[in-house]
Scaffold this motif. Structure first.
Motif, PDB file in Angstrom:
ATOM      1  N   HIS A   1       0.801  -1.231  -0.233  1.00 28.55           N
ATOM      2  CA  HIS A   1      -0.004  -0.161  -0.094  1.00 28.55           C
ATOM      3  C   HIS A   1       1.053   1.121   0.160  1.00 28.55           C
ATOM      4  CE1 HIS A   1      -3.474  -2.451   1.078  1.00 28.55           C
ATOM      5  NE2 HIS A   1      -2.704  -3.075   1.767  1.00 28.55           N
ATOM      6  N   ALA A   2       0.534   2.304  -0.745  1.00 27.08           N
ATOM      7  CA  ALA A   2       1.294   3.477  -0.637  1.00 27.08           C
ATOM      8  C   ALA A   2       0.344   4.487   0.096  1.00 27.08           C
ATOM      9  CB  ALA A   2       1.187   3.817  -2.095  1.00 27.08           C
ATOM     10  N   ALA A   3       1.333   5.531   0.904  1.00 19.89           N
ATOM     11  CA  ALA A   3       0.720   6.425   1.567  1.00 19.89           C
ATOM     12  C   ALA A   3       1.351   7.858   1.535  1.00 19.89           C
ATOM     13  CB  ALA A   3       0.268   6.081   2.845  1.00 19.89           C
ATOM     14  N   ARG A   4       0.953   8.900   1.417  1.00 20.07           N
ATOM     15  CA  ARG A   4       1.782  10.111   1.575  1.00 20.07           C
ATOM     16  C   ARG A   4       2.162  10.167   2.970  1.00 20.07           C
ATOM     17  NH1 ARG A   4       0.151  15.276   1.815  1.00 20.07           N
ATOM     18  NH2 ARG A   4      -2.198  14.588   2.249  1.00 20.07           N
ATOM     19  N   HIS A   5       1.515   9.823   4.059  1.00 18.92           N
ATOM     20  CA  HIS A   5       2.238   9.765   5.514  1.00 18.92           C
ATOM     21  C   HIS A   5       1.879   8.619   6.133  1.00 18.92           C
ATOM     22  CE1 HIS A   5       2.734  14.193   5.562  1.00 18.92           C
ATOM     23  NE2 HIS A   5       1.780  14.303   4.528  1.00 18.92           N
ATOM     24  N   ILE A   6       2.808   8.008   6.787  1.00 19.47           N
ATOM     25  CA  ILE A   6       2.733   6.750   7.510  1.00 19.47           C
ATOM     26  C   ILE A   6       2.868   7.178   8.993  1.00 19.47           C
ATOM     27  CG2 ILE A   6       4.001   4.697   8.288  1.00 19.47           C
ATOM     28  CD1 ILE A   6       4.877   4.462   5.277  1.00 19.47           C
ATOM     29  N   VAL A   7       1.835   6.761   9.939  1.00 14.53           N
ATOM     30  CA  VAL A   7       2.189   7.080  11.495  1.00 14.53           C
ATOM     31  C   VAL A   7       2.318   5.710  12.215  1.00 14.53           C
ATOM     32  CG1 VAL A   7       1.150   7.940  13.266  1.00 14.53           C
ATOM     33  CG2 VAL A   7       0.510   8.772  10.965  1.00 14.53           C
ATOM     34  N   LEU A   8       3.615   5.601  12.915  1.00 12.40           N
ATOM     35  CA  LEU A   8       3.577   4.189  13.695  1.00 12.40           C
ATOM     36  C   LEU A   8       2.993   4.305  14.953  1.00 12.40           C
ATOM     37  CD1 LEU A   8       7.414   4.408  12.923  1.00 12.40           C
ATOM     38  CD2 LEU A   8       5.857   3.081  11.709  1.00 12.40           C
ATOM     39  N   ALA A   9       2.015   3.539  15.302  1.00  9.80           N
ATOM     40  CA  ALA A   9       1.330   3.353  16.553  1.00  9.80           C
ATOM     41  C   ALA A   9       1.379   2.102  17.081  1.00  9.80           C
ATOM     42  CB  ALA A   9       0.012   4.093  16.355  1.00  9.80           C
TER      43      ALA A   9
ATOM     44  N   VAL B   1      11.422  11.048  18.183  1.00 13.30           N
ATOM     45  CA  VAL B   1      10.588  12.012  17.421  1.00 13.30           C
ATOM     46  C   VAL B   1      11.070  13.425  17.923  1.00 13.30           C
ATOM     47  CG1 VAL B   1       8.384  10.435  17.014  1.00 13.30           C
ATOM     48  CG2 VAL B   1       8.636  11.585  19.109  1.00 13.30           C
ATOM     49  N   ASP B   2      10.743  14.282  16.946  1.00  9.75           N
ATOM     50  CA  ASP B   2      10.917  15.575  17.596  1.00  9.75           C
ATOM     51  C   ASP B   2       9.290  16.279  18.157  1.00  9.75           C
ATOM     52  OD1 ASP B   2       9.012  16.388  15.620  1.00  9.75           O
ATOM     53  OD2 ASP B   2      10.470  17.194  14.049  1.00  9.75           O
ATOM     54  N   GLU B   3       9.467  17.487  18.466  1.00  5.06           N
ATOM     55  CA  GLU B   3       8.317  17.839  19.141  1.00  5.06           C
ATOM     56  C   GLU B   3       6.909  17.892  18.388  1.00  5.06           C
ATOM     57  OE1 GLU B   3      10.714  19.824  18.026  1.00  5.06           O
ATOM     58  OE2 GLU B   3       9.595  21.225  16.854  1.00  5.06           O
ATOM     59  N   GLN B   4       7.051  17.674  17.201  1.00  7.93           N
ATOM     60  CA  GLN B   4       6.094  17.520  16.145  1.00  7.93           C
ATOM     61  C   GLN B   4       5.588  16.049  16.067  1.00  7.93           C
ATOM     62  OE1 GLN B   4       6.168  19.813  12.651  1.00  7.93           O
ATOM     63  NE2 GLN B   4       7.288  21.416  13.800  1.00  7.93           N
ATOM     64  N   LEU B   5       6.295  15.020  16.593  1.00  8.72           N
ATOM     65  CA  LEU B   5       6.021  13.754  16.447  1.00  8.72           C
ATOM     66  C   LEU B   5       6.508  13.049  15.257  1.00  8.72           C
ATOM     67  CD1 LEU B   5       2.726  14.058  18.376  1.00  8.72           C
ATOM     68  CD2 LEU B   5       4.837  12.759  19.251  1.00  8.72           C
ATOM     69  N   ARG B   6       7.655  13.753  14.289  1.00 10.26           N
ATOM     70  CA  ARG B   6       7.982  13.370  13.162  1.00 10.26           C
ATOM     71  C   ARG B   6       9.321  12.570  13.596  1.00 10.26           C
ATOM     72  NH1 ARG B   6       9.029  19.180  10.268  1.00 10.26           N
ATOM     73  NH2 ARG B   6      10.120  19.323  12.371  1.00 10.26           N
ATOM     74  N   THR B   7       9.285  11.208  12.794  1.00  9.57           N
ATOM     75  CA  THR B   7      10.638  10.584  13.070  1.00  9.57           C
ATOM     76  C   THR B   7      11.730  10.926  12.388  1.00  9.57           C
ATOM     77  OG1 THR B   7      10.250   9.152  11.134  1.00  9.57           O
ATOM     78  CG2 THR B   7       9.001   8.351  13.238  1.00  9.57           C
ATOM     79  N   SER B   8      12.949  10.425  12.251  1.00 10.05           N
ATOM     80  CA  SER B   8      14.012  10.537  11.486  1.00 10.05           C
ATOM     81  C   SER B   8      13.880  10.536  10.027  1.00 10.05           C
ATOM     82  CB  SER B   8      15.069   9.750  11.826  1.00 10.05           C
ATOM     83  OG  SER B   8      14.816   8.403  11.857  1.00 10.05           O
ATOM     84  N   VAL B   9      12.798   9.977   9.678  1.00 11.18           N
ATOM     85  CA  VAL B   9      12.423   9.548   7.951  1.00 11.18           C
ATOM     86  C   VAL B   9      11.357  10.476   7.574  1.00 11.18           C
ATOM     87  CG1 VAL B   9      11.885   7.821   6.260  1.00 11.18           C
ATOM     88  CG2 VAL B   9      13.198   7.064   8.165  1.00 11.18           C
ATOM     89  N   PRO B  10      11.403  11.497   6.677  1.00 20.60           N
ATOM     90  CA  PRO B  10      10.353  12.286   6.371  1.00 20.60           C
ATOM     91  C   PRO B  10       9.168  11.428   5.882  1.00 20.60           C
ATOM     92  CG  PRO B  10      12.461  13.025   5.465  1.00 20.60           C
ATOM     93  CD  PRO B  10      12.920  11.827   6.247  1.00 20.60           C
ATOM     94  N   GLY B  11       8.094  12.039   6.344  1.00 21.63           N
ATOM     95  CA  GLY B  11       6.749  11.293   5.837  1.00 21.63           C
ATOM     96  C   GLY B  11       6.308  10.423   6.989  1.00 21.63           C
ATOM     97  N   ILE B  12       7.296   9.809   7.930  1.00 20.35           N
ATOM     98  CA  ILE B  12       6.753   8.746   9.065  1.00 20.35           C
ATOM     99  C   ILE B  12       6.706   9.633  10.279  1.00 20.35           C
ATOM    100  CG2 ILE B  12       7.329   6.747   9.846  1.00 20.35           C
ATOM    101  CD1 ILE B  12       8.765   5.676   7.603  1.00 20.35           C
ATOM    102  N   TRP B  13       5.688   9.217  10.929  1.00 15.40           N
ATOM    103  CA  TRP B  13       5.512  10.013  12.334  1.00 15.40           C
ATOM    104  C   TRP B  13       5.427   8.761  13.267  1.00 15.40           C
ATOM    105  CZ3 TRP B  13       3.842  15.327  12.072  1.00 15.40           C
ATOM    106  CH2 TRP B  13       3.706  15.907  10.788  1.00 15.40           C
ATOM    107  N   ALA B  14       5.278   9.178  14.507  1.00 14.57           N
ATOM    108  CA  ALA B  14       5.074   8.346  15.397  1.00 14.57           C
ATOM    109  C   ALA B  14       4.525   8.539  16.723  1.00 14.57           C
ATOM    110  CB  ALA B  14       6.454   7.461  15.942  1.00 14.57           C
ATOM    111  N   ILE B  15       3.905   7.791  17.477  1.00 12.87           N
ATOM    112  CA  ILE B  15       2.746   8.397  18.703  1.00 12.87           C
ATOM    113  C   ILE B  15       2.686   7.237  19.575  1.00 12.87           C
ATOM    114  CG2 ILE B  15       1.438   9.827  17.231  1.00 12.87           C
ATOM    115  CD1 ILE B  15      -0.781   7.908  17.006  1.00 12.87           C
ATOM    116  N   GLY B  16       2.141   7.486  20.887  1.00 12.55           N
ATOM    117  CA  GLY B  16       1.941   6.627  21.863  1.00 12.55           C
ATOM    118  C   GLY B  16       2.955   5.912  22.439  1.00 12.55           C
TER     119      GLY B  16
END
Ligand code: FAD
Ligand code: NAD
Length: 462
Positions: A136-144, A293-308
């Protein structure tokens, strides 16, 4: 191509999915629990917050019927039906899980059943329980992807006698003796459940005091209250090993008085949780092994975020949810921030213990001049009427400006009262603001107001 693809359907992941859909984004949510039919809700719904609170509520009623009813003029002889208590717990979980499925359908969120794996920014493979894989392709990926229990190398879990919370919320019989390793939230909550149902419960905690994340005075008062209920709590204990002894387990350790041994039919290991890193792809980790993650919850890879739970901060469902909402809003171009100092902690024992903001010791360690107001529930009318007058409220404010820095509570309805304190803290309120809030009489909330008045030197009822 989805706008957002989230891996993990716990409170972080599903809240992110719902908010992203509300904001008009196309969303996919990948969840591996449940096989062919993904079961959403994560640790929180299936083996965490909800089943443990169902058991806390049920066991509290059993305890109250046994120990408190007579004082209220009610004569009952309660008998435990543990199977029915467990069935009720499971029905609560299943009802809420069905509710989540309905919410996903309503918001047209694509729920993909299977294990998600980040192949690269924008690309995720999902492997279903029958082994079939899709990409699957996505503009943004969120790791939860959440967390899992830590086990002790010196005392490995066998899932039967030496267990984690996953099994301790589902014992089929009340263990005659339960040894709990770890005096944190899980240890004290599940220790309370089984003690109320008849187990002789012993808790071994490695540090000076139980629940190191709470204000130290509140933690000490909680330990004393639980000790009065019959739990044996030993602090400063280091467990060094153990072995099976017939139907029981023998655990060895070292306490302040020297080497000691404990024997119990069940041992619950509750020494914290570690991040679940399966499928997260090429993102960097922190020194403690969580996703960086940084204070915006962005990981070291652009387009991948992480939460929780998979990122730093308290491992709490409402923190995960807050971060899930924040990431969805960031992706949609908004600018929310999550402040970990505004996230309340609660231990749902009896009495409850709760805190938000800074504790007194932390304020002093930071060199802040503070004013502290304390008010005992013994002087609160509603607490007296309910026969729950143990504990106190503590309000901590900056000495010069009166700005609220933290509130800590041990006593009746602490979990609800801390919400009022969190709101004042979030708006940058002062102890004067709490003191000037008219709170209903007779309620436990008046103790919060009185503690704020005490910080200002003008408590009325103490
Ligand atoms: P999780 O809830 O762990 O969800 C992660 C999800 O991701 C899981 O469903 C998992 O199956 C899925 N997943 C993982 N990897 C993959 C993959 N590669 N592909 C697909 N799916 C994947 N917190 C509170 O705030 N209040 C409480 O009262 C409370 N009580 C608790 C009681 C217990 C016994 C326990 C164990 C925890 C409790 N917690 C409580 C903590 C709370 O459960 C967690 O903080 C919360 O669930 C974290 O949410 P999350 O979304 O980050 O992760
Ligand atoms: P925790 O971090 O709350 O407590 C673990 C405790 O174990 C700590 O007090 C720690 O000092 C102690 N410990 C660590 N190693 C030890 C050892 N070798 N011997 C003895 N004691 C040891 O973790 P938990 O209770 O396992 O809970 C896991 C997570 O789930 C926590 O992050 C917690 O926030 C969350 N949770 C929250 C709630 C709630 O909000 N009411 C309830 C349950 C769980």
């Amino acid at each position: 191509m989805y706008d957002v693809l989230i891996i993990g359907g716990g409170p972080g992941g599903y809240a992110c999915a719902l908010r992203a859909a509300q904001l008009g984004l196309s969303v996919a949510l990948v969840e591996k629990r449940g096989g062919a039919q993904a079961s959403l809700g994560g640790t929180c719904l299936h083996v965490g917050c909800i089943p443990s609170k169902a058991l806390l509520d049920s066991s509290e009623r059993f305890w109250a019927a046994r120990h408190d009813a007579a004082a209220h003029g009610i004569v009952v002889e309660p008998r435990l039906d543990l199977a029915a208590m467990m069935r009720r717990k499971q029905e609560v979980v299943e009802t809420l899980a069905r509710g989540l499925d309905g919410l996903m359908r309503k918001h047209r969120i694509a729920v993909l059943a299977g294990r998600g794996e980040v192949l690269a920014a924008g690309r995720v493979r999902v492997t279903a329980s029958d082994g079939r894989a899709s990409e699957h392709a996505a503009r943004h990926i969120v790791l939860a992807t959440g967390s899992e229990p830590i086990s002790l190398p010196v005392l490995p879990c066998d899932g039967e006698r030496i267990v984690t919370s996953d099994q301790a919320i589902a014992f089929r019989e009340v263990p005659p003796r339960l040894l709990v390793i770890g005096g944190g939230a899980i240890g004290l909550e599940l220790g309370s459940v089984w003690a109320r149902l008849g187990s002789a419960v012993t808790v071994l905690e490695a540090t000076e005091e139980v629940c190191p994340f709470l204000d130290a005075d509140v933690a000490a008062a909680l330990r004393q209250a639980l000790t009065r209920q019959g739990l044996q709590i030993h602090c400063r204990v280091r467990v060094s090993g153990g072995e099976r002894r017939g139907e029981a387990v023998l655990v060895r350790g070292e306490g302040p008085e020297g080497p000691r041994q404990w024997e119990a039919e069940r041992v619950l290991v509750a020494v914290g949780r570690r991040p679940h890193l399966d499928g997260i792809g090429p993102v960097a980790l922190t020194e403690r092994g969580r996703v960086r993650v940084d204070e915006q919850l962005r990981t070291s890879v652009p387009g991948i975020w992480a939460i929780g739970d998979v990122v730093e901060g308290p491992m709490l469902a409402h923190k995960a949810e807050e971060e899930g909402i924040a990431v969805a809003e960031r992706i949609a171009g908004r600018r929310p921030l999550v402040d970990h100092d505004l996230i309340p902690s609660v231990v749902y024992t009896e009495p409850e213990a709760a805190s938000v903001g800074r504790g007194e010791a932390r304020c002093r360690a930071e060199g802040r001049a503070v004013r502290v107001g304390r008010f005992p529930f013994a002087a609160n009318g509603r607490a007296r009427a309910a026969g729950q007058s143990e504990g106190f409220v503590k309000v901590i404010a900056e000495a010069e400006s009166d700005r609220l820095l933290g509130v800590a509570i041990v006593g009746p309805r602490a979990a609800d009262l801390i919400g009022i304190a969190a709101a004042h803290l979030a708006y940058g309120g002062s102890s004067e603001d709490i003191a000037r809030t008219c709170l209903p009489h007779p309620t436990a909330s008046e103790a919060l107001r009185e503690a704020a008045l005490a910080a200002l030197g003008r408590a009325l009822h103490a």
